[in-house]
Enzyme design. Structure first.
Site, PDB file in Angstrom:
ATOM      1  N   GLY A 271       0.767  -1.247   0.000  1.00 14.32           N
ATOM      2  CA  GLY A 271       0.000   0.000   0.000  1.00 14.32           C
ATOM      3  C   GLY A 271       0.793   1.289   0.000  1.00 14.32           C
ATOM      4  O   GLY A 271       0.335   2.305  -0.520  1.00 14.32           O
TER       5      GLY A 271
ATOM      6  N   ASP B 280       0.885   3.521   4.587  1.00 14.16           N
ATOM      7  CA  ASP B 280      -0.157   4.214   3.824  1.00 14.16           C
ATOM      8  C   ASP B 280      -1.277   4.651   4.761  1.00 14.16           C
ATOM      9  O   ASP B 280      -1.691   5.796   4.773  1.00 14.16           O
ATOM     10  CB  ASP B 280      -0.704   3.299   2.707  1.00 14.16           C
ATOM     11  CG  ASP B 280      -1.062   1.893   3.195  1.00 14.16           C
ATOM     12  OD1 ASP B 280      -0.808   1.573   4.383  1.00 14.16           O
ATOM     13  OD2 ASP B 280      -1.598   1.118   2.393  1.00 14.16           O
TER      14      ASP B 280
ATOM     15  N   ASP C 140      -5.280   1.789  10.530  1.00 17.33           N
ATOM     16  CA  ASP C 140      -6.708   1.600  10.821  1.00 17.33           C
ATOM     17  C   ASP C 140      -6.873   1.137  12.267  1.00 17.33           C
ATOM     18  O   ASP C 140      -7.051   1.949  13.169  1.00 17.33           O
ATOM     19  CB  ASP C 140      -7.288   0.597   9.811  1.00 17.33           C
ATOM     20  CG  ASP C 140      -8.749   0.288  10.050  1.00 17.33           C
ATOM     21  OD1 ASP C 140      -9.355   0.899  10.945  1.00 17.33           O
ATOM     22  OD2 ASP C 140      -9.301  -0.564   9.341  1.00 17.33           O
TER      23      ASP C 140
HETATM   24  P1  IMP Z   1      -4.535  -2.092  10.570  1.00 18.30           P
HETATM   25  O1  IMP Z   1      -3.653  -3.216  10.991  1.00 18.30           O
HETATM   26  O2  IMP Z   1      -5.984  -2.350  10.884  1.00 18.30           O
HETATM   27  O3  IMP Z   1      -4.081  -0.753  11.116  1.00 18.30           O
HETATM   28  O4  IMP Z   1      -4.512  -2.041   8.989  1.00 18.30           O
HETATM   29  C1  IMP Z   1      -3.447  -1.537   8.295  1.00 18.30           C
HETATM   30  C2  IMP Z   1      -3.385  -2.007   6.857  1.00 18.30           C
HETATM   31  O5  IMP Z   1      -4.661  -2.386   6.336  1.00 18.30           O
HETATM   32  C3  IMP Z   1      -2.909  -0.868   5.990  1.00 18.30           C
HETATM   33  O6  IMP Z   1      -1.514  -0.872   5.856  1.00 18.30           O
HETATM   34  C4  IMP Z   1      -3.632  -1.111   4.671  1.00 18.30           C
HETATM   35  O7  IMP Z   1      -2.853  -1.908   3.825  1.00 18.30           O
HETATM   36  C5  IMP Z   1      -4.882  -1.845   5.060  1.00 18.30           C
HETATM   37  N1  IMP Z   1      -6.045  -0.915   5.122  1.00 18.30           N
HETATM   38  C6  IMP Z   1      -6.598  -0.370   6.230  1.00 18.30           C
HETATM   39  N2  IMP Z   1      -7.636   0.430   5.925  1.00 18.30           N
HETATM   40  C7  IMP Z   1      -7.730   0.409   4.580  1.00 18.30           C
HETATM   41  C8  IMP Z   1      -8.616   1.086   3.644  1.00 18.30           C
HETATM   42  O8  IMP Z   1      -9.518   1.882   3.988  1.00 18.30           O
HETATM   43  N3  IMP Z   1      -8.396   0.817   2.322  1.00 18.30           N
HETATM   44  C9  IMP Z   1      -7.432  -0.035   1.893  1.00 18.30           C
HETATM   45  N4  IMP Z   1      -6.577  -0.666   2.722  1.00 18.30           N
HETATM   46  C10 IMP Z   1      -6.732  -0.448   4.061  1.00 18.30           C
END
Ligand code: IMP
Length: 174
Positions: free
Chosen positions: A45, A100, A103
């Site tokens: 990403g 990128d 979340d």
């Molecule tokens: P986390 O572990 O939930 O913080 O997710 C992080 C990863 O999930 C990021 O590096 C992205 O690759 C993917 N991700 C999280 N939210 C989105 C979104 O809204 N669109 C696309 N990819 C996302």
């Protein structure tokens, strides 16, 4: 705009992204002017963000790509794979993770834990986007481009089922 089965609407233009990256880059340069940081963009990403950010930064630095994945579709699976890519020692290095989007913060926390075990002197993060769950859980991200609500976005490196990474603007699911 339709991608597979979902409808998306433009949220952040390429011009706004470019301006934000310039200011993030200058801030990082200032903070690391006496150091030689190692930037670690997290694939896939962050490839576009990392490339544009690196062009703004003019101080001596190193760049090495890492990879980890936790997403399938539009909902975080919570199942993290291990960090791959960087196998050299990080002893005494000032590491800056390039993400990128943050979340839930699970991915970032996992990466941070692994890097600390490799002996880095400091580990900070720059993320182009940060969603509300990470804010609420106080996941520490030193440099943030844009704050988002808990909404699904694509474009500028971010994908929906592998699609949309090539778009130069950022779109949100409607
Ligand atoms: P986390 O572990 O939930 O913080 O997710 C992080 C990863 O999930 C990021 O590096 C992205 O690759 C993917 N991700 C999280 N939210 C989105 C979104 O809204 N669109 C696309 N990819 C996302």
């Amino acid at each position: 705009m339709k991608v597979k089965d979902l409808e998306f609407k433009k949220l952040i233009t390429a011009e706004r992204i470019e301006k934000k990256i310039a200011s993030l880059g200058h801030q990082i340069e200032k903070d690391y002017q006496d150091k030689v940081p190692l930037f670690l963009p997290v694939l896939n990403g962050s490839f576009m963000f990392a490339a544009d950010l690196m062009k703004v930064i003019t101080i001596p630095c190193r760049i090495s790509f890492v990879k980890i994945s936790s997403y399938a579709g539009t909902v975080s699976t919570g199942q993290l794979k291990t960090l791959i890519g960087h196998d050299e020692s990080l002893f005494g290095l000032d590491v800056v993770i390039i993400e990128d989007i943050v979340d839930t913060g699970l991915t970032l926390q996992k990466i941070m834990d692994e890097l600390k075990g490799l002996g880095a002197r400091s580990v900070e993060t720059v993320a182009l986007l940060r969603k509300s769950p990470a804010r609420e859980k106080n996941i520490e991200v030193k440099y943030v481009g844009f704050e988002l609500e808990d909404e699904f976005v694509l474009g500028y490196g971010l994908d929906y089922d592998g699609l949309g990474r090539n778009l130069k603007d950022i779109y949100r699911k409607v």
